[in-house]
Motif scaffolding. Structure first.
Motif, mmCIF file in Angstrom:
data_model
loop_
_atom_site.group_PDB
_atom_site.id
_atom_site.type_symbol
_atom_site.label_atom_id
_atom_site.label_comp_id
_atom_site.label_asym_id
_atom_site.label_seq_id
_atom_site.Cartn_x
_atom_site.Cartn_y
_atom_site.Cartn_z
ATOM 1 N N LEU A 155 35.578 19.790 24.512
ATOM 2 C CA LEU A 155 34.374 20.582 24.772
ATOM 3 C C LEU A 155 34.272 21.761 23.811
ATOM 4 C CD1 LEU A 155 32.061 20.460 26.917
ATOM 5 C CD2 LEU A 155 33.923 18.845 27.286
ATOM 6 N N HIS A 156 35.398 22.345 23.469
ATOM 7 C CA HIS A 156 35.388 23.472 22.536
ATOM 8 C C HIS A 156 34.853 23.027 21.174
ATOM 9 C CE1 HIS A 156 36.505 27.249 20.659
ATOM 10 N NE2 HIS A 156 37.192 26.579 19.736
ATOM 11 N N SER A 157 35.312 21.867 20.685
ATOM 12 C CA SER A 157 34.837 21.349 19.405
ATOM 13 C C SER A 157 33.351 21.035 19.459
ATOM 14 C CB SER A 157 35.618 20.088 19.019
ATOM 15 O OG SER A 157 36.977 20.376 18.830
ATOM 16 N N LEU A 158 32.913 20.436 20.579
ATOM 17 C CA LEU A 158 31.507 20.109 20.729
ATOM 18 C C LEU A 158 30.658 21.372 20.796
ATOM 19 C CD1 LEU A 158 30.286 17.172 22.894
ATOM 20 C CD2 LEU A 158 28.925 19.230 22.722
ATOM 21 N N LYS A 159 31.183 22.398 21.464
ATOM 22 C CA LYS A 159 30.464 23.666 21.591
ATOM 23 C C LYS A 159 30.276 24.322 20.220
ATOM 24 C CE LYS A 159 30.681 28.069 24.143
ATOM 25 N NZ LYS A 159 30.732 29.008 23.004
ATOM 26 N N LEU A 160 31.295 24.287 19.387
ATOM 27 C CA LEU A 160 31.200 24.870 18.050
ATOM 28 C C LEU A 160 30.112 24.168 17.232
ATOM 29 C CD1 LEU A 160 34.968 25.403 17.087
ATOM 30 C CD2 LEU A 160 33.304 27.143 17.773
ATOM 31 N N GLU A 161 30.074 22.833 17.323
ATOM 32 C CA GLU A 161 29.052 22.091 16.585
ATOM 33 C C GLU A 161 27.670 22.356 17.155
ATOM 34 O OE1 GLU A 161 27.129 19.936 13.882
ATOM 35 O OE2 GLU A 161 29.282 20.395 13.809
ATOM 36 N N HIS A 162 27.588 22.424 18.486
ATOM 37 C CA HIS A 162 26.308 22.665 19.159
ATOM 38 C C HIS A 162 25.707 24.009 18.770
ATOM 39 C CE1 HIS A 162 24.346 24.556 22.773
ATOM 40 N NE2 HIS A 162 23.576 23.505 22.612
ATOM 41 N N GLU A 163 26.557 24.998 18.517
ATOM 42 C CA GLU A 163 26.077 26.346 18.210
ATOM 43 C C GLU A 163 25.797 26.556 16.725
ATOM 44 O OE1 GLU A 163 29.153 28.755 19.875
ATOM 45 O OE2 GLU A 163 28.281 28.699 21.909
ATOM 46 N N LEU A 174 27.378 15.411 16.736
ATOM 47 C CA LEU A 174 27.325 15.606 18.188
ATOM 48 C C LEU A 174 27.531 14.292 18.932
ATOM 49 C CD1 LEU A 174 24.367 18.131 18.589
ATOM 50 C CD2 LEU A 174 26.769 18.566 19.105
ATOM 51 N N VAL A 175 26.875 13.226 18.476
ATOM 52 C CA VAL A 175 26.991 11.931 19.160
ATOM 53 C C VAL A 175 28.408 11.380 19.027
ATOM 54 C CG1 VAL A 175 26.202 9.530 19.174
ATOM 55 C CG2 VAL A 175 24.543 11.383 18.984
ATOM 56 N N SER A 176 29.018 11.529 17.850
ATOM 57 C CA SER A 176 30.387 11.026 17.684
ATOM 58 C C SER A 176 31.370 11.804 18.559
ATOM 59 C CB SER A 176 30.805 11.104 16.218
ATOM 60 O OG SER A 176 30.829 12.437 15.751
ATOM 61 N N GLN A 177 31.195 13.136 18.663
ATOM 62 C CA GLN A 177 32.072 13.924 19.528
ATOM 63 C C GLN A 177 31.833 13.591 20.999
ATOM 64 O OE1 GLN A 177 31.241 17.992 18.325
ATOM 65 N NE2 GLN A 177 32.973 17.996 16.907
ATOM 66 N N LEU A 178 30.586 13.358 21.341
ATOM 67 C CA LEU A 178 30.248 12.996 22.716
ATOM 68 C C LEU A 178 30.888 11.666 23.093
ATOM 69 C CD1 LEU A 178 28.603 13.648 25.243
ATOM 70 C CD2 LEU A 178 26.633 12.561 24.150
ATOM 71 N N GLU A 179 30.894 10.713 22.171
ATOM 72 C CA GLU A 179 31.494 9.410 22.448
ATOM 73 C C GLU A 179 33.003 9.529 22.682
ATOM 74 O OE1 GLU A 179 31.258 4.800 20.939
ATOM 75 O OE2 GLU A 179 30.606 6.398 19.589
ATOM 76 N N VAL A 180 33.664 10.391 21.912
ATOM 77 C CA VAL A 180 35.101 10.617 22.130
ATOM 78 C C VAL A 180 35.330 11.188 23.528
ATOM 79 C CG1 VAL A 180 37.109 11.953 21.395
ATOM 80 C CG2 VAL A 180 35.626 10.904 19.681
ATOM 81 N N LEU A 181 34.514 12.151 23.921
ATOM 82 C CA LEU A 181 34.629 12.749 25.251
ATOM 83 C C LEU A 181 34.456 11.698 26.342
ATOM 84 C CD1 LEU A 181 34.737 15.362 27.060
ATOM 85 C CD2 LEU A 181 32.245 15.392 26.884
ATOM 86 N N LEU A 182 33.462 10.833 26.208
ATOM 87 C CA LEU A 182 33.209 9.805 27.214
ATOM 88 C C LEU A 182 34.337 8.779 27.259
ATOM 89 C CD1 LEU A 182 29.368 9.175 26.788
ATOM 90 C CD2 LEU A 182 30.529 10.570 28.502
ATOM 91 N N ASN A 183 34.927 8.486 26.109
ATOM 92 C CA ASN A 183 36.052 7.547 26.092
ATOM 93 C C ASN A 183 37.267 8.116 26.823
ATOM 94 O OD1 ASN A 183 34.742 5.459 24.765
ATOM 95 N ND2 ASN A 183 35.305 6.204 22.736
ATOM 96 N N TYR A 184 37.505 9.403 26.665
ATOM 97 C CA TYR A 184 38.582 10.039 27.420
ATOM 98 C C TYR A 184 38.258 10.015 28.916
ATOM 99 C CZ TYR A 184 41.632 11.847 23.747
ATOM 100 O OH TYR A 184 42.543 11.954 22.722
ATOM 101 N N ALA A 185 37.011 10.327 29.272
ATOM 102 C CA ALA A 185 36.608 10.292 30.677
ATOM 103 C C ALA A 185 36.771 8.884 31.241
ATOM 104 C CB ALA A 185 35.165 10.764 30.818
ATOM 105 N N ASN A 186 36.466 7.870 30.433
ATOM 106 C CA ASN A 186 36.615 6.485 30.869
ATOM 107 C C ASN A 186 38.080 6.164 31.166
ATOM 108 O OD1 ASN A 186 35.179 4.159 31.512
ATOM 109 N ND2 ASN A 186 35.503 3.226 29.517
ATOM 110 N N ARG A 187 38.964 6.659 30.321
ATOM 111 C CA ARG A 187 40.405 6.469 30.555
ATOM 112 C C ARG A 187 40.814 7.088 31.889
ATOM 113 N NH1 ARG A 187 44.576 8.900 26.243
ATOM 114 N NH2 ARG A 187 44.340 6.861 25.262
ATOM 115 N N TYR A 188 40.354 8.309 32.153
ATOM 116 C CA TYR A 188 40.750 9.003 33.385
ATOM 117 C C TYR A 188 40.117 8.329 34.609
ATOM 118 C CZ TYR A 188 41.872 12.574 29.899
ATOM 119 O OH TYR A 188 42.350 13.236 28.803
ATOM 120 N N TYR A 189 38.883 7.873 34.440
ATOM 121 C CA TYR A 189 38.198 7.193 35.537
ATOM 122 C C TYR A 189 38.955 5.939 35.951
ATOM 123 C CZ TYR A 189 34.759 4.134 37.757
ATOM 124 O OH TYR A 189 34.128 3.271 38.611
ATOM 125 N N HIS A 190 39.330 5.123 34.970
ATOM 126 C CA HIS A 190 40.029 3.892 35.294
ATOM 127 C C HIS A 190 41.440 4.151 35.822
ATOM 128 C CE1 HIS A 190 36.749 1.919 33.087
ATOM 129 N NE2 HIS A 190 37.070 0.877 33.817
#
Length: 310
Positions: A155-163, A174-190
């Protein structure tokens, strides 16, 4: 408070969301990251009352919340934060905050992004694979300290790019960083829900799966009807409509139109099809009906939408 006694407020963009809660306008019109502690302090300073009316979200959200005390509703079902802290929602879904919810000690963050951010990218086609955005999930994820630290770093990396000032590469990054975040969330979800099984009789889950399959990339089918989905699910159209209104606050036709418009946006932004050809691809017999529906849902004609995204 009963949801049926409240008017639904449709939020078209993340900018509308920040305005509703008295927050500063986001640096990017299709994505924003909100510090929940900071937003609570701003709201208290401005004397803003909590927004308790049902809200139809028109964007994806990923939210990490601590210190919530009271019920929060996803559709018309309670979203359980008692054990977990990380939650998700998708466009067209309804959130409602109970009047008894105590946010005096809330902290964490909320990431909001509009589907149009992803429309030109493979992630826009694959995001339905991230099943934690589904209405079927009613529990927040419990994160280990290490998992939470990993997400905070992303989130910190995404925030820096967003600003950063927007340039020709901003959306790609932004989309590439977002995809990495979602992939990590997918790992935790499963990891948390590995043994979870969806009941076969869950009509809402079956309807969403059928709707997703109908509008899957590459499918060219007739314009879908309420009767088609009711028949496929072996229920009456009235029963299906009542079930969806009860659980999600939206009719069967509204669900169909939402998926139809999202597929139309993808075709307009990722193909060279004319507006008429796009209408025929979506199953419309008369293109002007498509243009009328598209403008009523987005505020722009199909041609104007394509031009605005260039």
């Amino acid at each position: 408070m009963k949801p049926s006694s409240q008017a639904f407020q449709v939020l078209a963009t993340v900018t509308d969301y920040t305005r509703l809660y008295g927050l500063p306008a986001p640096a990017h019109p299709l994505l924003t990251l909100i510090d929940l502690r900071r937003s609570r302090e701003l709201g208290q300073a401005a004397g803003a009352p909590p927004v308790t009316a049902p809200v139809i979200l028109q964007f994806y959200s990923v939210f990490l919340k601590r210190g919530l005390n009271g019920p929060l509703y996803y559709g018309h079902q309670p979203y359980d934060f008692s054990e977990g802290v990380l939650g998700f929602s998708a466009p067209g879904q309804v959130f409602r905050v109970d009047e008894s919810l105590d946010i005096s000690g809330v902290s964490g963050w909320m990431l909001l992004f509009h589907p149009d951010l992803l429309a030109r990218y493979p992630l826009g086609q694959r995001i339905a694979d991230y099943t934690f955005f589904s209405y079927d999930v009613h529990e927040a994820l419990h994160l280990s300290a290490q998992e939470e630290q990993s997400l905070d770093s992303l989130l910190h990396s995404l925030k820096l790019e967003h600003e950063r000032p927007i340039d020709a590469f901003s959306q790609d990054v932004l989309v590439s960083q977002l995809e990495v975040l979602l992939n990590y969330a997918n790992r935790y979800y499963h990891r948390q829900f590995l043994t979870r099984r969806t009941p076969a009789h869950d009509l809402l889950t079956r309807f969403e799966a059928l709707l997703g399959a109908y509008f899957a990339p590459g499918n060219q089918l007739p314009l879908p009807t309420v009767h088609y989905f009711a028949e496929a699910l072996h229920v009456s159209p009235a029963y299906l409509g009542d079930m969806l209104r009860t659980l999600t606050g939206q009719t069967t036709q509204q669900h169909i139109h939402h998926r139809l418009i999202e597929k139309a946006k993808q075709l307009l932004l990722t193909t060279s099809l004319t507006v008429n050809e796009t209408a025929f691809q979506l199953g419309f017999e008369y293109p002007h009906y498509f243009s009328r529906l598209f403008k009523s849902k987005t505020g722009l004609s199909p041609a104007a939408f394509r031009f605005s995204a260039q």
